[in-house]
Scaffold this motif. Structure first.
Motif, PDB file in Angstrom:
ATOM      1  N   LYS A  13       4.060 -27.089 -88.083  1.00  0.00           N
ATOM      2  CA  LYS A  13       4.960 -27.101 -87.695  1.00  0.00           C
ATOM      3  C   LYS A  13       5.914 -28.823 -87.904  1.00  0.00           C
ATOM      4  O   LYS A  13       6.711 -29.149 -87.326  1.00  0.00           O
ATOM      5  CB  LYS A  13       4.410 -28.071 -86.401  1.00  0.00           C
ATOM      6  N   VAL A  14       5.285 -29.334 -88.783  1.00  0.00           N
ATOM      7  CA  VAL A  14       6.125 -30.794 -89.520  1.00  0.00           C
ATOM      8  C   VAL A  14       7.754 -30.394 -89.927  1.00  0.00           C
ATOM      9  O   VAL A  14       8.115 -29.157 -90.620  1.00  0.00           O
ATOM     10  CB  VAL A  14       5.216 -31.556 -90.634  1.00  0.00           C
ATOM     11  N   GLN A  15       8.394 -31.106 -89.359  1.00  0.00           N
ATOM     12  CA  GLN A  15      10.142 -31.443 -90.070  1.00  0.00           C
ATOM     13  C   GLN A  15       9.895 -32.489 -91.007  1.00  0.00           C
ATOM     14  O   GLN A  15       9.710 -33.589 -90.708  1.00  0.00           O
ATOM     15  CB  GLN A  15      10.405 -31.880 -88.867  1.00  0.00           C
ATOM     16  N   LEU A  16      10.553 -32.168 -92.004  1.00  0.00           N
ATOM     17  CA  LEU A  16      11.359 -33.051 -93.108  1.00  0.00           C
ATOM     18  C   LEU A  16      12.612 -34.013 -92.679  1.00  0.00           C
ATOM     19  O   LEU A  16      13.150 -33.513 -91.362  1.00  0.00           O
ATOM     20  CB  LEU A  16      12.125 -32.251 -94.621  1.00  0.00           C
ATOM     21  N   GLY A  17      12.131 -35.506 -92.589  1.00  0.00           N
ATOM     22  CA  GLY A  17      12.782 -36.086 -92.435  1.00  0.00           C
ATOM     23  C   GLY A  17      12.041 -36.952 -90.592  1.00  0.00           C
ATOM     24  O   GLY A  17      13.181 -37.827 -90.181  1.00  0.00           O
ATOM     25  N   SER A  18      11.062 -36.494 -90.203  1.00  0.00           N
ATOM     26  CA  SER A  18      10.136 -36.972 -89.067  1.00  0.00           C
ATOM     27  C   SER A  18       9.890 -37.840 -89.764  1.00  0.00           C
ATOM     28  O   SER A  18       9.805 -38.721 -91.116  1.00  0.00           O
ATOM     29  CB  SER A  18       9.144 -35.934 -89.475  1.00  0.00           C
ATOM     30  N   LYS A  59      10.648 -42.270 -93.579  1.00  0.00           N
ATOM     31  CA  LYS A  59      11.199 -40.726 -93.721  1.00  0.00           C
ATOM     32  C   LYS A  59       9.809 -40.117 -94.770  1.00  0.00           C
ATOM     33  O   LYS A  59      10.052 -39.906 -95.556  1.00  0.00           O
ATOM     34  CB  LYS A  59      12.755 -40.267 -93.644  1.00  0.00           C
ATOM     35  N   THR A  86       6.187 -32.313 -98.605  1.00  0.00           N
ATOM     36  CA  THR A  86       5.019 -32.177 -98.230  1.00  0.00           C
ATOM     37  C   THR A  86       4.407 -30.953 -99.499  1.00  0.00           C
ATOM     38  O   THR A  86       5.362 -30.830-100.524  1.00  0.00           O
ATOM     39  CB  THR A  86       4.632 -31.331 -97.266  1.00  0.00           C
TER      40      THR A  86
END
Length: 130
Positions: free
Chosen positions: A51-56, A111, A115
Motif C-alpha cells: 500500500k506504500v506510495q512513492l513520495g511518502s 521522501k 522499493t
C-alpha cells in the motif's frame, strides 16, 4: 514397607521433572510459537508495503511499518539517503533474518523514492533525488 517408601521417594521427584510438555493456547486457538509469529510478520509487512506510495515521508512510513529489521543512512553529495529493510519472505530456515529476505525502502532527503528486493540494493547505485 521400606521398599515402597524408598520407591515413592525416588519416583515422585522423577515424575515431576519429566512432565515438561506445555501447549500454549491464545484467543485465536493454538499458538505455534516462533514459526507462526515470523510468518505473520512477513505477511503483515508485505501487506503494508503493497500500500506504500512513492513520495511518502520517512516519518510516515516508519510510523506505519514500525521498526525495520535493518537500516542504513549515508550521504551522497548533498542528499541524505536512508534505507529501511523489512522482512517480507523466508528463504533460510535458520531463524535469522537476512537482507535477501527483506524488501527495502529507499528515502532520499526524507521522501520515498524506491522499493525493491533487499538483496538487490547497493549503496553504489546512482542516487536520483527528485
Amino acid at each position: 514397607m521400606k521398599k515402597s517408601i524408598l520407591a515413592l521417594l525416588i519416583a515422585a521427584p522423577l515424575a515431576m521433572t519429566l512432565s515438561g510438555c506445555v501447549i500454549k493456547i491464545n484467543d485465536d486457538g493454538i499458538d505455534h510459537g516462533f514459526v507462526s509469529d515470523s510468518e505473520d510478520r512477513t505477511y503483515k509487512n508485505r501487506k503494508k508495503i503493497a500500500k506504500v506510495q512513492l513520495g511518502s515521508s520517512f516519518m510516515d512510513m516508519q510510523e506505519k511499518l514500525g521498526v525495520a529489521d535493518f537500516s542504513e543512512t549515508y550521504t551522497d553529495g548533498d542528499n541524505t539517503v536512508r534505507v529501511l529493510y523489512y522482512r517480507t519472505q523466508r528463504k533460510h530456515k535458520d531463524g535469522l533474518t537476512t537482507k535477501d529476505e527483506c524488501t527495502y525502502l529507499q528515502f532520499i532527503n526524507g521522501k520515498l523514492i524506491e522499493t525493491g528486493n533487499g538483496g538487490d540494493y547497493s549503496k553504489t547505485q546512482k542516487v536520483k533525488a527528485n
